[in-house]
Design a protein around this motif. Structure first.
Motif, short mmCIF file in Angstrom:
data_model
loop_
_atom_site.label_atom_id
_atom_site.label_comp_id
_atom_site.label_asym_id
_atom_site.label_seq_id
_atom_site.Cartn_x
_atom_site.Cartn_y
_atom_site.Cartn_z
N ALA A 58 0.81 -1.22 0.00
CA ALA A 58 0.00 0.00 0.00
C ALA A 58 0.84 1.27 0.00
O ALA A 58 0.34 2.36 -0.27
CB ALA A 58 -0.93 0.01 1.20
N LYS A 63 0.78 -0.17 -6.70
CA LYS A 63 0.44 -1.44 -6.03
C LYS A 63 -0.85 -1.29 -5.23
O LYS A 63 -1.70 -2.18 -5.22
CB LYS A 63 1.58 -1.90 -5.12
CG LYS A 63 2.78 -2.47 -5.85
CD LYS A 63 3.79 -3.01 -4.84
CE LYS A 63 4.99 -3.62 -5.55
NZ LYS A 63 5.99 -4.17 -4.57
N ALA A 64 -1.00 -0.15 -4.56
CA ALA A 64 -2.20 0.09 -3.77
C ALA A 64 -3.44 0.11 -4.66
O ALA A 64 -4.49 -0.44 -4.30
CB ALA A 64 -2.07 1.41 -3.02
N SER A 68 -6.47 -2.91 -4.32
CA SER A 68 -7.87 -2.68 -3.99
C SER A 68 -8.80 -3.48 -4.91
O SER A 68 -9.85 -3.97 -4.48
CB SER A 68 -8.20 -1.19 -4.07
OG SER A 68 -8.05 -0.71 -5.40
#
Length: 227
Positions: A58, A63-64, A68
């Motif tokens: 995150a 990547k975050a 999700s």
């Protein structure tokens, strides 16, 4: 019948991917689809990240964003009732899970037969119902729902600051690092060639091959019923 293969699962309830791996491995053990001796190894993900010089997914914007969406796909595929906390940063990155994992460790030392149910309930709290996993009242509620007696919960809470608990959690975390872990879940399959590390919740086909078993999807009982 061949001897059971030992499989260690290093996990932290702050990690949603650890929950996926946990449920799948528990299903395969319970159903007998794999001839494994599953050893649950509660550890502290923060310690693994620090010890391996890794960054939380995150903390990387791209990547975050991916994570999700990936968690929702994995929720459906793995059949795990995951819902992301409304305030992910606060729940996961700020509050964290050190006290929760000490609580699991305290229970695991004296009552390992309760570790699975307690771990699952803590995941349900943070990763399904968006509830706290840092306060004593939260541990009491989780313990009750996991089927722990009042005496067991009270004993575990009273030992959270004991050096024995701190040392055991550190030992499990260091054991993961000694296997060259860099995150969670870390799965160690003990096979003829020695311990083999499999990372994440999306390499079960590889794990099955290492174990000489058949991957039947995330729920082997459902797969069998469809045949």
């Amino acid at each position: 019948m061949s001897a059971k293969r030992r499989v260690e699962l290093f996990y932290d309830v702050v990690s949603p991917y650890s929950w996926f791996a946990f449920e799948v491995l528990c299903r395969y053990r319970a159903s007998g689809a794999w001839n494994i001796n599953l050893q649950l190894r509660p550890c502290f993900l923060g310690g693994i990240m620090q010890g391996s010089e890794n960054k939380p997914p995150a903390a990387v914007p791209n990547k975050a964003y991916y994570m999700s969406k990936d968690l929702q796909r994995m929720r459906e595929f793995m059949d795990v009732p995951l819902n992301q906390p409304k305030n992910f940063v606060e729940a996961v990155l700020i509050k964290g899970s050190l006290q929760a994992m000490r609580f699991v460790t305290a229970v695991d030392i004296k009552h390992p037969e309760k570790t699975e149910a307690l771990s699952r309930e803590l995941w349900m709290r943070i990763w399904s119902r968006d509830e706290d996993i840092t306060q004593p009242d939260s541990f009491i509620e989780a313990g009750k729902k996991a089927g722990l007696s009042e005496a067991v919960v009270k004993d575990a809470l009273g030992r959270l600051k004991d050096q024995e608990i701190k040392d055991m959690l550190k030992q499990n975390t260091q054991a993961a690092l000694d296997y060259k872990a860099f995150g969670a879940p870390t799965i160690i399959a003990h096979v003829d060639s020695g311990p083999e590390l499999v990372f994440g919740a999306d390499r079960f086909d590889i794990l099955a091959r290492l174990l000489g078993e058949e991957w039947k999807g995330p729920n082997p009982e459902t797969a069998t019923s469809k045949l």
